[in-house]
Design an enzyme around this catalytic site. Structure first.
Site, PDB file in Angstrom:
ATOM      1  N   LYS A 167       0.878  -1.150  -0.049  1.00  0.00           N
ATOM      2  CA  LYS A 167       0.057  -0.020   0.058  1.00  0.00           C
ATOM      3  C   LYS A 167       0.938   0.954   0.189  1.00  0.00           C
ATOM      4  O   LYS A 167       0.785   1.915   0.918  1.00  0.00           O
ATOM      5  CB  LYS A 167      -0.905   0.036   1.336  1.00  0.00           C
ATOM      6  CG  LYS A 167      -2.183  -0.728   1.057  1.00  0.00           C
ATOM      7  CD  LYS A 167      -3.220  -0.699   2.211  1.00  0.00           C
ATOM      8  CE  LYS A 167      -3.933   0.660   2.371  1.00  0.00           C
ATOM      9  NZ  LYS A 167      -5.219   0.311   1.109  1.00  0.00           N
TER      10      LYS A 167
HETATM   11  N1  PPE Z   1      -7.703  -2.702  -3.243  1.00  0.00           N
HETATM   12  C1  PPE Z   1      -7.069  -1.801  -2.901  1.00  0.00           C
HETATM   13  C2  PPE Z   1      -6.654  -1.137  -4.230  1.00  0.00           C
HETATM   14  C3  PPE Z   1      -7.287  -1.091  -1.710  1.00  0.00           C
HETATM   15  O1  PPE Z   1      -6.838   0.397  -1.745  1.00  0.00           O
HETATM   16  C4  PPE Z   1      -8.014  -1.752  -0.746  1.00  0.00           C
HETATM   17  C5  PPE Z   1      -8.225  -0.736   0.594  1.00  0.00           C
HETATM   18  C6  PPE Z   1      -8.552  -2.801  -0.870  1.00  0.00           C
HETATM   19  C7  PPE Z   1      -8.464  -3.411  -2.066  1.00  0.00           C
HETATM   20  C8  PPE Z   1      -9.457  -3.487   0.420  1.00  0.00           C
HETATM   21  O2  PPE Z   1      -8.335  -4.044   1.352  1.00  0.00           O
HETATM   22  P1  PPE Z   1      -8.821  -4.087   2.950  1.00  0.00           P
HETATM   23  O3  PPE Z   1      -9.142  -2.598   3.399  1.00  0.00           O
HETATM   24  O4  PPE Z   1      -7.610  -4.734   3.534  1.00  0.00           O
HETATM   25  O5  PPE Z   1      -9.824  -4.997   2.822  1.00  0.00           O
HETATM   26  N2  PPE Z   1      -8.509   0.648   0.227  1.00  0.00           N
HETATM   27  C9  PPE Z   1      -8.351   1.616   1.545  1.00  0.00           C
HETATM   28  C10 PPE Z   1      -8.234   2.776   0.972  1.00  0.00           C
HETATM   29  C11 PPE Z   1      -9.407   3.830   0.743  1.00  0.00           C
HETATM   30  C12 PPE Z   1      -9.065   5.200   0.580  1.00  0.00           C
HETATM   31  O6  PPE Z   1      -9.849   6.042  -0.083  1.00  0.00           O
HETATM   32  O7  PPE Z   1      -7.944   5.656   0.954  1.00  0.00           O
HETATM   33  C13 PPE Z   1      -9.270   1.327   2.593  1.00  0.00           C
HETATM   34  O8  PPE Z   1     -10.529   0.747   2.282  1.00  0.00           O
HETATM   35  O9  PPE Z   1      -8.965   1.793   3.665  1.00  0.00           O
END
Ligand code: PPE
Length: 314
Positions: A167
């Site tokens: 990330k």
């Molecule tokens: N894919 C991506 C690219 C991503 O950024 C997230 C989280 C996910 C999948 C889901 O991952 P998880 O949160 O572990 O279930 N995205 C974060 C950022 C959002 C934002 O606008 O900033 C989040 O959901 O916190």
């Protein structure tokens, strides 16, 4: 010339933030305009939520998020002198300092301002945690009626172009472009494909498909290892649903019985349409709505089976 300094214009209600070992008012948490991460995107972050329970605030899957933050740094080769426990403690202390009942938590590790140029090695690594009030990610409307998605003209980067399992701040230019394009076209969110046309993920969410009562998490090696995705798979199995992960092309998604997306911010959000084609009946699907309710019950500490996913703040 702007009259206000850049640091005084934030309208986010962050209150007290953790910065390199101290908890300080957000107004005092200022960093240099020559910060390496600001110029090159050399930061790694997490998105975590704390929920209100009858025993006070509780953080959902805290250690998994802290571990992923360290993994993101490791992928970049960023030296971090913190353990999972150190990160957990900084997060819990910040929530306590702000007396939050529930919040979105944003920890960030980044390279500082000792030297410019792409080589980051000369820079100190900094660590901050902010807690923010943050409601429904894509709006109440999207949850009730189902979100409207478009396939982005931007492709997800291959794993040998960008470290998609990290990330990292710089990676999110891809998400910013895709999400902005979707919104400019009147949609709620973007769906990203890889270079070959296989479905990857949303700009900040993993994707699920329901077909013939089988739950099909969309699988792709370039996707972030979503913690919500893992949670939803475990909850579905507990509910007795058959689960079969699959790769998919966009046309397979068009004819799914249901589609929904999941993420820490988005939680569980039903998808009503993709590229102006109704998914199922073009409304929020029953499996997605039930999963959303179950997920929110679990995060609120109402389900005994999954209480081990919660870290109580007090
Ligand atoms: N894919 C991506 C690219 C991503 O950024 C997230 C989280 C996910 C999948 C889901 O991952 P998880 O949160 O572990 O279930 N995205 C974060 C950022 C959002 C934002 O606008 O900033 C989040 O959901 O916190």
């Amino acid at each position: 010339m702007t009259k206000k300094s850049a640091s005084s214009t934030s309208s986010l209600d962050a209150g007290l933030v953790y910065l390199d070992g101290n908890i300080v008012p957000i107004e005092e948490a200022n960093i240099s305009v020559l910060t390496h991460a600001l110029h090159y995107g050399t930061s790694v972050f997490e998105g975590i939520r704390a929920y209100e329970t009858d025993q006070g605030a509780a953080v959902f899957r805290l250690s998994e998020h802290s571990q992923r933050l360290l993994n993101s740094a490791k992928i970049l080769g960023m030296p971090v002198d913190l353990s999972v426990e150190d990160i957990n403690k900084a997060i819990l202390d910040t929530i306590r300092a702000n007396k939050r009942k529930s919040c979105y938590i944003r920890p960030l590790l980044w390279y500082g301002s000792e030297s410019l140029g792409v080589f980051p090695g000369g820079n100190t690594v900094h660590f901050m945690v902010a807690t923010l009030p943050w409601g429904v990610y894509l709006g109440e409307e999207a949850v009730k009626k189902g979100a409207r998605l478009m396939t982005s003209s931007w492709r997800r980067s291959p794993g040998d172009v960008m470290p998609t399992k990290s990330k990292a701040g710089g990676n999110y230019i891809n998400s910013v472009l895709a999400n902005s394009e979707a919104r400019a076209n009147g949609f709620d969110e973007a769906l990203l494909l890889d270079k070959e046309g296989f479905v990857a993920e949303g700009s900040g969410e993993n994707i699920f498909m329901m077909r013939n009562d089988i739950l099909m998490p969309i699988a792709h090696s370039i996707n972030l290892r979503g913690i919500t995705r893992d949670s939803v798979i475990q909850i579905a199995k507990w509910l007795g649903t058959e689960v079969e992960a699959t790769m998919a092309t966009r046309d397979e998604l068009y004819t799914a019985d249901e589609l929904f997306m999941v993420g820490t911010a988005a939680e569980v959000t039903p998808i009503a349409s993709l590229d102006r084609r109704d998914i199922g009946n073009g409304v929020a699907g029953p499996f997605a709505l039930n999963m959303r309710k179950t997920y929110l019950d679990i995060t609120a500490g109402k389900v005994e089976e999954f209480k081990h996913w919660l870290t109580y703040v007090n």
